[in-house]
Scaffold this active site. Structure first.
Site, PDB file in Angstrom:
ATOM      1  N   GLY A  36       0.823  -1.218   0.000  1.00  0.00           N
ATOM      2  CA  GLY A  36       0.000   0.000   0.000  1.00  0.00           C
ATOM      3  C   GLY A  36       0.853   1.262   0.000  1.00  0.00           C
ATOM      4  CE1 TYR A 138      -5.996 -13.407  -2.363  1.00  0.00           C
ATOM      5  CE2 TYR A 138      -7.251 -14.080  -4.298  1.00  0.00           C
ATOM      6  CZ  TYR A 138      -7.041 -13.208  -3.245  1.00  0.00           C
ATOM      7  OH  TYR A 138      -7.881 -12.139  -3.075  1.00  0.00           O
TER       8      TYR A 138
END
Ligand code: UFG
Length: 317
Positions: A36, A138
């Site tokens: 981020g 995932y």
């Protein structure tokens, strides 16, 4: 409400944090900034730069009304090459967070789940009752967390919601997609329009679909953020609700590229490439449950709007 947002410096987390602040909530973001960006955290939010697993217990001790948990590892390819990163980053971290919530009696949770939990679907549109058979690590880690949440909600009275996203796209004003490693179709196509790439590769044109390219359900990040707001405000103690979030309409890779050509006025050269491992031909959501039970009404459903908003964001940077 006072809300803790994990991963609030990422694409979806920052857009949702902005939406929560707009709705009048107090937001604290925890993000280690591994993927981020500090400048993506909306004004008015406190940013704690740390790993969620390390600080969840201390932070929740301050007293929060709820948690929205976005922080995660989310690259399908990487999850197959380095599974430990995904089991630790997604499952172990979520377990620490759930334990901290239990210890401090934090009542509400919204979890970022994914369509990847379903794997190759038997029927399309995919309902929440479809079998969960993830085809990558995932998806398996996100499904494991969904199971943990179900049992914690039942045993400890947590009011929880998992939102299973299909293909999130577009931008919520200044909150958009900017990954160091970009694998998603729309930002890649827009990088051709900005000159960062020469062309886009189409991963297979021999799929069993109308134009031979894969079909996906693209959902605007603002509509996605609205669903999170409804979920955190309307959760029921002791219940774990699970909702698919998509528009119920599929667009092919070729249609997406064409929409990007129209939005950008750029030719966007495309080249056929081999199929990408693990891609299902068609993934489209049935989100009837979210519409009926949450009262969710996506408003930015056409691909032109989604691509135009992504393009406005790309150009602004
Ligand atoms: N694609 C291309 N060329 C590219 C990039 C993508 O042709 O350069 C194609 C893919 O093969 C796929 C479609 O564009 O058919 C969309 O691909 P994305 O990588 O944008 O998205 P995915 O459908 O693979 O992934 C999304 C989410 C994942 C989630 C998955 C569920 O981004 O987090 O859906 O299966 F796991």
């Amino acid at each position: 409400m006072k809300l803790l947002v994990t991963g609030g410096a990422g694409y979806v987390g920052s857009a949702c944090s902005a939406r929560l602040v707009e709705a009048g909530h107090e937001v604290v973001v925890v993000d280690d900034l591994s993927t981020g960006h500090a400048d993506a955290v909306p004004e008015g939010c406190r940013l704690v730069q740390a790993d969620v697993a390390d600080v969840a217990n201390t932070l929740l001790g301050e007293g929060f009304d709820g948690v929205l948990h976005y922080a995660a590892k989310s690259l399908v390819g990487e999850s197959m090459q380095d599974p430990a990163k995904y089991w630790h980053g997604n499952v172990v971290t979520s377990l620490r967070l759930l334990d901290a919530m239990r210890e401090h009696g934090t009542p509400r949770l919204v979890f970022s789940s994914t369509a990847a939990v379903y794997g190759e679907p038997d029927e399309v549109p995919i309902p929440e009752t479809a079998p969960t058979r993830p085809t990558n690590t995932y998806g398996a880690t996100k499904l494991a967390v969904d199971h943990m949440i179900t049992s914690y909600a039942a045993a400890h009275g947590l009011a929880a919601t998992s939102l299973r996203y299909f293909n999130v796209a577009g931008a919520h004003g200044r909150y958009g997609e900017r990954h160091a490693i970009e694998t998603h179709l729309i930002p890649i196509v827009l990088q051709v329009a900005t000159g960062q790439r020469d062309q886009v590769q189409i991963y297979g044109e021999d799929w069993d679909t109308e134009d031979g390219t894969c079909v996906r359900d693209y959902i605007h990040v603002t509509d996605l953020a609205d669903a999170h707001l409804l979920a955190i405000e309307n959760a029921t103690p002791g219940q774990h609700a699970i909702y698919n979030l998509g528009n119920g309409t599929g667009f092919s890779v070729r249609q997406v590229i064409e929409a990007c050509r129209t939005a950008t006025g750029h030719k966007i050269p495309a080249q056929t490439a081999p199929r990408r491992a693990g891609d299902p031909a068609v993934l489209v959501a049935s989100s009837d449950r979210a519409r009926t039970e949450l009262g969710w009404k996506p408003e930015r459903t056409d691909i032109a709007t989604i691509v135009e908003d992504a393009w406005d964001f790309t150009r602004s940077r």
